[in-house]
Each structure stands twice: as structure tokens, then as C-alpha cells.
Design an enzyme around this catalytic site. Structure first.
Site, short mmCIF file in Angstrom:
data_model
loop_
_atom_site.label_atom_id
_atom_site.label_comp_id
_atom_site.label_asym_id
_atom_site.label_seq_id
_atom_site.Cartn_x
_atom_site.Cartn_y
_atom_site.Cartn_z
N ASP A 162 -12.26 0.85 -2.02
CA ASP A 162 -12.95 -0.63 -0.88
C ASP A 162 -14.42 0.04 -0.20
OD1 ASP A 162 -11.56 0.82 0.31
OD2 ASP A 162 -9.80 -0.61 0.99
N ASP A 219 -9.60 0.13 -6.45
CA ASP A 219 -8.54 -0.42 -5.39
C ASP A 219 -7.83 -1.81 -5.16
OD1 ASP A 219 -7.33 1.38 -3.43
OD2 ASP A 219 -10.03 1.86 -2.74
N LYS A 236 -5.06 1.66 -7.18
CA LYS A 236 -4.61 1.87 -5.91
C LYS A 236 -4.33 0.78 -5.12
CE LYS A 236 -7.69 5.24 -3.35
NZ LYS A 236 -7.99 4.41 -1.96
N GLU A 278 -5.51 11.13 2.66
CA GLU A 278 -6.69 11.51 3.36
C GLU A 278 -6.75 11.72 4.91
OE1 GLU A 278 -9.01 8.13 2.75
OE2 GLU A 278 -10.59 8.12 4.68
#
Ligand code: KIV
Length: 272
Positions: A52, A91, A121, A190
Site C-alpha cells: 500500500d 497489502d 498482508k 519494520e
């Protein structure tokens, strides 16, 4: 020649698990269209993420929040058409799975039916676990995403490193275990401290893919447009630029403009 040219079998979630168990690092990049998807695939990448981050990179939005389910489906469909080998992860956009698990499942089914992607995801742990369970119950593989979760930027207020404090790190570890126990096939971490990411990768049996999470995890992901230098205004410490395509494109386009203006393009051989 690609390093994977001898192995043209499709990458599956099962093969990713095998890669983790034999300590073979997993490579992952984003792609948002047919041309880039096929280039990245032919270069031998293991996983292509229709991220995204397209909201930023393709649409020029400041955050990932505005991109819609319809837009993600349009992009993912194009990528899938260009990919022969890599596992394609799509995503789920902000707002398509957080409300309730029924809504999450219908968004997930739309993505799978309309794009022919392989997996989805989602960002988050305990808060979205009912949605994860429901999507998994339909036989759709799910990749988790913890640490810096760009869909929650309005909660954090900035894109700084996450889970530096014990409380947040402990929650991240709990969430990672919960996602694994629930049935996720992999997790993205992340922008968190490298030591924490390594600990999670060691504790989990499923692959842990890092972005800004150090080298102690099972694989790495970057945003394609950042790593090939098509974007220039985003330079976090974790980003390694492998090319400067913006400069190459600028030069080519300036050259073309000059040739058109001077009448040098097209020449005799470039016309009918
Ligand atoms: O959307 C995206 O590109 C991502 C990666 C940063 C992992 O989620």
C-alpha cells in the site's frame, strides 16, 4: 543471468519456510504494475509485495491511508500478469480489515478473486487477530506486519524507530508469537532495533522479513522505487540505493526534448 535461473519453480509459502530452515535469506521487493512486476520477477526475487506504499509512490499521497481496495485490486491485477515465479503478496489497505472480521473476509476474498495474487498482508497484532483468523479460515495465506505500521501513522505521529522501549518491545514479541500461532506464514518487521528483530526471528519458526530491522532476520524487503533511485526525497538510514534511475531518466528525457525541439528526432529511418 539471474542467480535463480536454475530454479524456476514458483515460490510458495511452504518453500519460504524451507528457506528459513536451511538459513537461505529471502528477498522481497515491492512492485505496483505489470512492467515492474515482470522485471523484478525475472531478476529472481522471491516475494513481490503489492504494497500500500503505492499510495505514496504511485498516487503521491503523504500517507498510505487514502489508497482504496479498488485501487489496490487494480494494481495487484497488473502485477500478477507480469509474474511467473515470485510469490505475490497483496497489502490489504487501511479500512478494509480493521472494522470487523466479516468485513475483513469479504475484502480478502475480493482481492484473491479479482487479482489472483497468492497471499495478503495486514498490519497489527492482537487488535486485528479476529480478522486474521477469519481470513485464514477461508484458506487465504496471511503475512503479518509489526513494528512501524504506516497505516497507524496518525496514532504514532511520526515515522521514527518503533519498540525501543521495553513495553512496546514486549508487546511486539507477544504479537509476533500470536500471529505465528494463529497461522500466519511470515511476518514483516519494520523499523525496529536490530537486536529485537533478531530475537523475534530466532524465536519464531515462520520467516521474519525486515525493513530497517537489521541483518539478523530471515529476509529483507525494500520499496522498489526507493532502492532503484526513482524516488529521491526519502533517505532513511536503512535504505541502500542500488541505482539512480531518476538521474538516468532525467538525462534521457532532456535529450529527447532537445532532439524534438531541434528536429533531430525523428530521422529518415524513424518514419514511414
Ligand atoms: O507497503 C509497503 O511497501 C510495505 C513495505 C514497506 C513492507 O508494507
Amino acid at each position: 543471468m539471474s542467480i535463480h535461473s536454475e530454479d524456476s519453480r514458483r515460490v510458495t509459502t511452504h518453500r519460504l519456510l524451507e528457506m528459513k530452515h536451511r538459513c537461505e535469506k529471502i528477498s522481497m521487493l515491492t512492485a505496483y504494475d505489470f512492467t515492474m512486476g515482470s522485471i523484478v520477477d525475472q531478476a529472481g526475487i522471491d516475494i513481490i509485495l503489492v504494497g500500500d506504499s503505492a499510495s505514496n509512490v504511485m498516487c503521491g499521497n503523504i500517507t498510505t491511508l487514502p489508497i482504496t481496495l479498488d485501487q489496490m485490486i487494480f494494481l495487484a491485477k497488473s502485477v500478477v500478469r507480469g509474474v511467473k515465479r515470485a510469490l505475490v503478496v497483496v497489502d490489504m489497505p487501511f479500512g478494509s480489515y480493521q472494522g470487523n472480521s466479516k468485513e475483513a473476509l469479504s475484502s480478502a476474498i475480493r482481492i484473491m478473486k479479482e487479482t489472483h495474487g497468492d497471499c495478503l498482508k495486514v498490519e497489527g497484532g492482537e487488535e486485528i487477530i479476529e480478522s486474521v483468523k477469519r481470513i485464514l479460515s477461508a484458506g487465504i495465506p496471511v503475512m503479518g506486519h509489526l513494528g512501524l505500521m504506516p497505516q497507524s501513522i496518525n496514532k504514532y505521529g511520526s515515522y521514527t524507530v518503533r519498540a525501543k522501549e521495553d513495553i512496546e518491545a514486549e508487546k511486539l514479541i507477544r504479537d509476533a508469537h500470536l500471529l505465528e500461532e494463529t497461522g500466519c506464514f511470515a511476518i514483516v518487521l519494520e523499523k525496529i532495533p536490530a537486536a529485537l528483530a533478531q530475537r523475534v526471528a530466532l524465536e519464531l519458526t515462520i520467516p521474519v522479513i525486515g525493513i530497517g530491522a537489521g541483518g539478523g532476520v530471515d529476509g529483507q524487503v525494500l520499496v522498489l522505487h526507493d532502492m532503484i533511485g526513482l524516488t529521491q526525497n526519502f533517505s532513511p538510514r536503512f535504505l541502500r540505493r542500488y541505482a539512480n534511475l531518476q538521474a538516468i531518466m532525467n538525462e534521457a528525457i532532456e535529450h529527447y526534448v532537445a532532439d524534438v525541439k531541434s528536429g533531430f528526432f525523428p530521422n529518415q529511418n524513424e518514419q514511414y
